[in-house]
Design an enzyme around this catalytic site. Structure first.
Site, PDB file in Angstrom:
ATOM      1  N   ASP A 263       0.575  -1.183   0.094  1.00 20.21           N
ATOM      2  CA  ASP A 263      -0.038   0.162   0.084  1.00 20.21           C
ATOM      3  C   ASP A 263       0.762   1.432   0.095  1.00 20.21           C
ATOM      4  O   ASP A 263       0.075   2.409  -0.076  1.00 20.21           O
ATOM      5  CB  ASP A 263      -0.934  -0.123   1.213  1.00 20.21           C
ATOM      6  CG  ASP A 263      -2.085  -0.938   1.112  1.00 20.21           C
ATOM      7  OD1 ASP A 263      -2.385  -0.986  -0.207  1.00 20.21           O
ATOM      8  OD2 ASP A 263      -2.457  -1.653   2.186  1.00 20.21           O
TER       9      ASP A 263
ATOM     10  N   ASP B  26      -6.450  -4.236  -6.443  1.00 16.47           N
ATOM     11  CA  ASP B  26      -6.414  -2.917  -5.775  1.00 16.47           C
ATOM     12  C   ASP B  26      -4.733  -2.576  -6.177  1.00 16.47           C
ATOM     13  O   ASP B  26      -4.423  -1.265  -6.245  1.00 16.47           O
ATOM     14  CB  ASP B  26      -6.245  -2.727  -4.384  1.00 16.47           C
ATOM     15  CG  ASP B  26      -7.479  -3.607  -3.897  1.00 16.47           C
ATOM     16  OD1 ASP B  26      -7.836  -4.622  -4.601  1.00 16.47           O
ATOM     17  OD2 ASP B  26      -8.223  -3.076  -2.975  1.00 16.47           O
TER      18      ASP B  26
HETATM   19  N1  GLY Z   1      -7.417  -1.140  -1.159  1.00 13.84           N
HETATM   20  C1  GLY Z   1      -8.481  -1.699  -0.122  1.00 13.84           C
HETATM   21  C2  GLY Z   1      -9.802  -1.363  -0.476  1.00 13.84           C
HETATM   22  O1  GLY Z   1     -10.069  -0.868  -1.873  1.00 13.84           O
HETATM   23  O2  GLY Z   1     -10.598  -1.607   0.269  1.00 13.84           O
END
Ligand code: GLY
Length: 342
Positions: free
Chosen positions: A60, A120
């Site tokens: 992240d 993601d």
């Molecule tokens: N990247 C985590 C979400 O979209 O919840």
């Protein structure tokens, strides 16, 4: 990050994947208004995240640093921000596995997944392109490109909807599982996942000009618009296949991410630019309506209501989420740019 059921603010530490979005919101407020009060707050909240440049515990870092330091550098040109971003990109590359051809997303759930990659993760690649353009070091480009190629091959169904989690065998590089984590079912289409995919491949085309990525983004757009289909107000339910559609929570965050992506994609598409602008405009009109836009002074200052973080965990269901606000402001900025350039 959000509101607790009690109505209190839900705050997070810098290590949380959403920690960059509040500084990002403040940078957009400065960018859109040129009021330096916003810049002062944005700077203060950005600097709190500096240690994250060395946090290799998950993927992240791209979300965190591009939404904070990325705008700080874009809007001030201060070289310190650049250095933090380049170090962050180096940290992200340490999670790349050559055999798999991907950046590992998570280290948790080792019992379930050997090498989990979530859709993601496409969003984190933007940080690598930043570092590539600033340093000319092809490692950053190659890691981002390989990750996007592998994801293109393994994360999508025939209709261009996306799985959430694909887990790989680190010895053979083969796919082991295709699962969900935040969606309704392994074979369903989690709404925010489709939005990350649309945004991610649009960004890949912007950075590489490889038309394979443009085709992928347009195929994902076609899936969202024509196969999955929007509800009447163009704000998706949290999963396109949730069992009680019309009586499920909405996810305004997925709508805001898509609106921003559709505006960008409209400028690249040969044939569908008008459709994408029309779609993004409809989303933004809904998000700006009384139902979704929080009244000034309510909801602790969040902009948008009715987002969903993780329905399966019953966590953050039908609440404001800071990343919905962030992508809403980015979409406003992109719409403004389109108007200026036409
Ligand atoms: N990247 C985590 C979400 O979209 O919840």
């Amino acid at each position: 990050r959000s509101l607790k059921p009690s109505g209190e603010l839900r705050l997070v530490k810098p290590k949380d994947w959403t920690s960059g979005f509040y500084p990002g919101v403040l940078w957009f407020m400065y960018d859109l208004s040129r009021d330096t009060t916003w810049k002062a707050y944005a700077t203060a909240f950005t600097l709190l995240l500096e240690d994250e440049k060395n946090n290799a515990r998950d993927h992240d870092i791209g979300f965190k640093m591009m939404s904070s330091y990325g705008h700080a550098y874009r809007l001030t040109g201060n070289k310190h921000y650049r250095e933090v971003l380049i170090q962050s990109a180096k940290t992200l590359t340490t999670r790349y596995n050559n055999k798999v051809g991907c950046i590992r997303s998570w280290d948790h759930h080792k019992d379930k997944w050997q090498f989990p990659v979530i859709i993601d993760n496409m969003m984190n690649l933007e940080l690598l392109f930043f570092a590539w353009k600033e340093t000319n070091d092809s490692l950053f480009y190659n890691v981002a490109n390989e990750h996007a190629q592998t994801t293109l091959k393994n994360h999508f169904r025939k209709d261009y909807s996306s799985y959430h989690v694909v887990s790989y065998d680190t010895i053979s590089g083969d796919v082991m599982e295709k699962n969900t984590h935040q969606g309704f079912a392994h074979e369903s289409s989690w709404a925010r996942g489709q939005a990350w995919a649309l945004y991610g491949y649009t960004m890949m085309y912007r950075e590489t000009k490889n038309t394979v990525y443009l085709d992928q983004a347009e195929n994902i757009a076609d899936y969202i618009i024509n196969t999955a289909q929007f509800p009447d107000d163009y704000i998706p339910y949290w999963d396109y296949h949730a069992p009680n559609i019309t009586d499920e929570p909405k996810d305004a965050s997925s709508a805001a991410i898509m609106a921003s992506a559709f505006y960008e994609l409209s400028s690249f598409s040969m044939n569908n630019g008008e459709l994408y602008i029309r779609t993004a405009d409809r989303i933004m009109t809904s998000l700006s309506s009384e139902k979704y836009l929080c009244k000034q002074g309510s909801n602790k200052g969040f902009l948008l209501a009715h987002s969903t973080g993780s329905k399966p965990k019953n966590s953050e269901v039908d609440v404001p989420l800071v990343y919905a606000d962030y992508y809403f402001l980015e979409a406003l900025k992109r719409k403004g740019n389109l108007l200026e350039n036409n």
